[in-house]
Design an enzyme around this catalytic site. Structure first.
Site, PDB file in Angstrom:
ATOM      1  N   TYR A 128       0.846  -1.209   0.000  1.00 46.23           N
ATOM      2  CA  TYR A 128       0.000   0.000   0.000  1.00 46.23           C
ATOM      3  C   TYR A 128       0.879   1.257   0.000  1.00 46.23           C
ATOM      4  O   TYR A 128       0.691   2.159  -0.820  1.00 46.23           O
ATOM      5  CB  TYR A 128      -0.915  -0.031   1.235  1.00 46.23           C
ATOM      6  N   LYS A 132       1.194   4.048  -2.989  1.00 39.34           N
ATOM      7  CA  LYS A 132       0.802   5.439  -2.728  1.00 39.34           C
ATOM      8  C   LYS A 132       1.972   6.381  -3.025  1.00 39.34           C
ATOM      9  O   LYS A 132       1.779   7.475  -3.553  1.00 39.34           O
ATOM     10  CB  LYS A 132       0.343   5.609  -1.274  1.00 39.34           C
TER      11      LYS A 132
HETATM   12  N1  LIG Z   1      -8.028   5.608   5.931  1.00 40.27           N
HETATM   13  C1  LIG Z   1      -6.861   5.987   6.449  1.00 40.27           C
HETATM   14  O1  LIG Z   1      -6.556   5.723   7.612  1.00 40.27           O
HETATM   15  C2  LIG Z   1      -5.884   6.777   5.600  1.00 40.27           C
HETATM   16  C3  LIG Z   1      -4.636   7.090   6.173  1.00 40.27           C
HETATM   17  C4  LIG Z   1      -3.731   7.822   5.410  1.00 40.27           C
HETATM   18  C5  LIG Z   1      -4.074   8.229   4.134  1.00 40.27           C
HETATM   19  N2  LIG Z   1      -5.277   7.897   3.604  1.00 40.27           N
HETATM   20  C6  LIG Z   1      -5.575   8.331   2.236  1.00 40.27           C
HETATM   21  O2  LIG Z   1      -6.668   9.219   2.280  1.00 40.27           O
HETATM   22  C7  LIG Z   1      -7.440   9.103   1.081  1.00 40.27           C
HETATM   23  C8  LIG Z   1      -8.893   8.872   1.438  1.00 40.27           C
HETATM   24  O3  LIG Z   1      -8.991   7.660   2.165  1.00 40.27           O
HETATM   25  P1  LIG Z   1     -10.318   7.202   2.921  1.00 40.27           P
HETATM   26  O4  LIG Z   1      -9.977   7.001   4.343  1.00 40.27           O
HETATM   27  O5  LIG Z   1     -11.455   8.105   2.569  1.00 40.27           O
HETATM   28  O6  LIG Z   1     -10.495   5.772   2.254  1.00 40.27           O
HETATM   29  P2  LIG Z   1     -11.794   4.907   2.057  1.00 40.27           P
HETATM   30  O7  LIG Z   1     -12.853   5.287   3.020  1.00 40.27           O
HETATM   31  O8  LIG Z   1     -11.315   3.490   1.986  1.00 40.27           O
HETATM   32  O9  LIG Z   1     -12.288   5.374   0.640  1.00 40.27           O
HETATM   33  C9  LIG Z   1     -11.623   5.031  -0.531  1.00 40.27           C
HETATM   34  C10 LIG Z   1     -12.592   5.194  -1.672  1.00 40.27           C
HETATM   35  O10 LIG Z   1     -11.912   4.726  -2.846  1.00 40.27           O
HETATM   36  C11 LIG Z   1     -12.818   3.938  -3.539  1.00 40.27           C
HETATM   37  N3  LIG Z   1     -12.175   2.967  -4.404  1.00 40.27           N
HETATM   38  C12 LIG Z   1     -11.503   1.843  -4.081  1.00 40.27           C
HETATM   39  N4  LIG Z   1     -11.161   1.178  -5.198  1.00 40.27           N
HETATM   40  C13 LIG Z   1     -11.648   1.896  -6.229  1.00 40.27           C
HETATM   41  C14 LIG Z   1     -11.653   1.731  -7.624  1.00 40.27           C
HETATM   42  N5  LIG Z   1     -11.105   0.665  -8.213  1.00 40.27           N
HETATM   43  N6  LIG Z   1     -12.249   2.671  -8.384  1.00 40.27           N
HETATM   44  C15 LIG Z   1     -12.840   3.747  -7.826  1.00 40.27           C
HETATM   45  N7  LIG Z   1     -12.893   3.957  -6.508  1.00 40.27           N
HETATM   46  C16 LIG Z   1     -12.292   3.034  -5.726  1.00 40.27           C
HETATM   47  C17 LIG Z   1     -13.648   3.220  -2.497  1.00 40.27           C
HETATM   48  O11 LIG Z   1     -14.832   2.773  -3.087  1.00 40.27           O
HETATM   49  P3  LIG Z   1     -15.487   1.391  -2.592  1.00 40.27           P
HETATM   50  O12 LIG Z   1     -15.663   1.515  -1.119  1.00 40.27           O
HETATM   51  O13 LIG Z   1     -16.748   1.320  -3.376  1.00 40.27           O
HETATM   52  O14 LIG Z   1     -14.506   0.322  -2.965  1.00 40.27           O
HETATM   53  C18 LIG Z   1     -13.865   4.355  -1.504  1.00 40.27           C
HETATM   54  O15 LIG Z   1     -14.991   5.114  -1.877  1.00 40.27           O
HETATM   55  C19 LIG Z   1      -6.782   7.977   0.291  1.00 40.27           C
HETATM   56  O16 LIG Z   1      -5.915   8.523  -0.657  1.00 40.27           O
HETATM   57  C20 LIG Z   1      -5.992   7.200   1.315  1.00 40.27           C
HETATM   58  O17 LIG Z   1      -4.885   6.539   0.737  1.00 40.27           O
HETATM   59  C21 LIG Z   1      -6.195   7.189   4.320  1.00 40.27           C
END
Ligand SMILES: NC(=O)c1ccc[n+]([C@@H]2O[C@H](COP(=O)([O-])OP(=O)(O)OC[C@H]3O[C@@H](n4cnc5c(N)ncnc54)[C@H](OP(=O)(O)O)[C@@H]3O)[C@@H](O)[C@H]2O)c1
Length: 299
Positions: A128, A132
């Protein structure tokens, strides 16, 4: 301002639908939105979506975020986290649009005890993090008009989350063990979305805006271990009269080695947010305030 938002149903994407609305018209796209391709596993299709919408700003909240599963699906993780953002950057470049993209503390190796700054050496420990990091680099190389926000430990009241799991376990079990050797800052999706909207407002349509393009660390203030985080959640719940079989002071501290996972995780996820705060004149509230609000919402 016309904004094209990808990943509208994720934690951050959902909050962005709210926070971006005051900036202009928002076209919000998910993985299977009828009429507008938004599936990042098919990156080439995204170009057509961008060119048909003709946005001033693209905001990408979609990502492959299943950290352990990514170890078994490295190709898909790379396509979603690196190849698709590269297509968005290319599309933005062709239109002269801005691209706002999110990345993670997992680009670092988690060594040391001090917060990581933007220019510190990266060294991802898992698939991951590697994908990223590659996504960041693609965006940086292809479209100079970008804002990349590295964040950490994102939570939202909507959907499943760590706080809900802790509350459930503390009501079902008589013993609760939580990791205390990983440090970071629990960061609300609502805070990220609000800060993103403020930053976009400051860079887009401002003659000097391009000077603030770049990579920023963006997370709540302060630091916590997962143990600290769990304890605050239970304290808040107890204060609201929740009956817990495990009171906050009875949570047991354990090392990460007590819960082996497929993907290795960094011990130090602290992010230094000084650059963001100075560039945009914003404050990042302490992590506790957002977590307390989230627990209130859950309850
Ligand atoms: N969550 C954390 O703790 C965390 C920490 C550090 C950085 N980030 C970063 O912050 C950003 C937002 O993360 P978040 O927490 O909002 O994540 P999240 O809740 O997991 O949301 C990710 C979104 O991406 C979508 N997605 C996954 N595969 C996809 C595909 N093939 N095509 C289109 N959409 C797709 C998912 O849709 P589905 O649910 O329908 O699959 C979901 O709506 C990301 O860039 C992540 O890397 C997150």
């Amino acid at each position: 301002m016309k904004i094209l938002l990808f990943g509208k149903n994720g934690q951050v994407g959902w909050e962005l639908q709210r926070s971006l609305a005051v900036l202009g018209s928002v076209v919000a796209v998910g993985k299977d939105t009828p009429g507008l391709a938004g599936d990042f596993s098919r990156p080439a299709d995204l170009m057509e979506t961008v060119l048909s919408v003709q946005p001033d700003v693209i905001v990408n909240a979609a990502a492959y975020t299943a950290v352990d599963k990514a170890e078994r699906e490295p190709d898909l993780a790379r396509t979603v986290n690196a190849t698709a953002p590269a297509v968005l950057a290319d599309a933005a470049q062709r239109l002269g649009a801005w691209l706002v993209h999110y990345s993670t503390d997992y680009v670092f190796d988690g060594s040391g005890q001090v917060p990581f700054a933007e220019l510190d050496a990266t060294g991802p420990l898992n698939v991951y993090g590697r994908t990223k990091l590659e996504g960041e680099r693609q965006v940086q190389q292809i479209n100079p008009r970008h804002l990349i926000f590295r964040t950490s430990w994102v939570y939202a009241a909507r959907g499943g989350n760590f706080a809900k799991t802790m509350l459930r376990l503390a009501q079902e079990r008589t013993e609760l063990k939580v990791v205390d050797d990983q440090m970071g800052a629990p960061t609300g999706a609502d805070l990220l979305a609000d800060a993103t909207a403020q930053a976009i407002r400051q860079v887009v349509a401002q003659p000097e805006g391009s000077a603030r393009a770049g990579l920023y660390h963006l997370a709540a203030g302060g630091e916590a271990s997962w143990f600290d985080y769990a304890r605050l959640v239970l304290q808040q719940a107890q204060g609201r009269g929740c009956q817990l079989l495990v009171p906050p002071d009875d949570i047991q501290r354990v090392p990460s080695s007590a819960f082996p996972t497929e993907a290795q995780r960094p011990n130090n996820s602290r992010l230094d947010t000084r650059k963001f705060r100075q560039a945009f004149g914003l404050e990042m509230p302490e992590w506790q305030s957002g977590v307390r609000r989230m627990v209130e919402e859950i309850l």
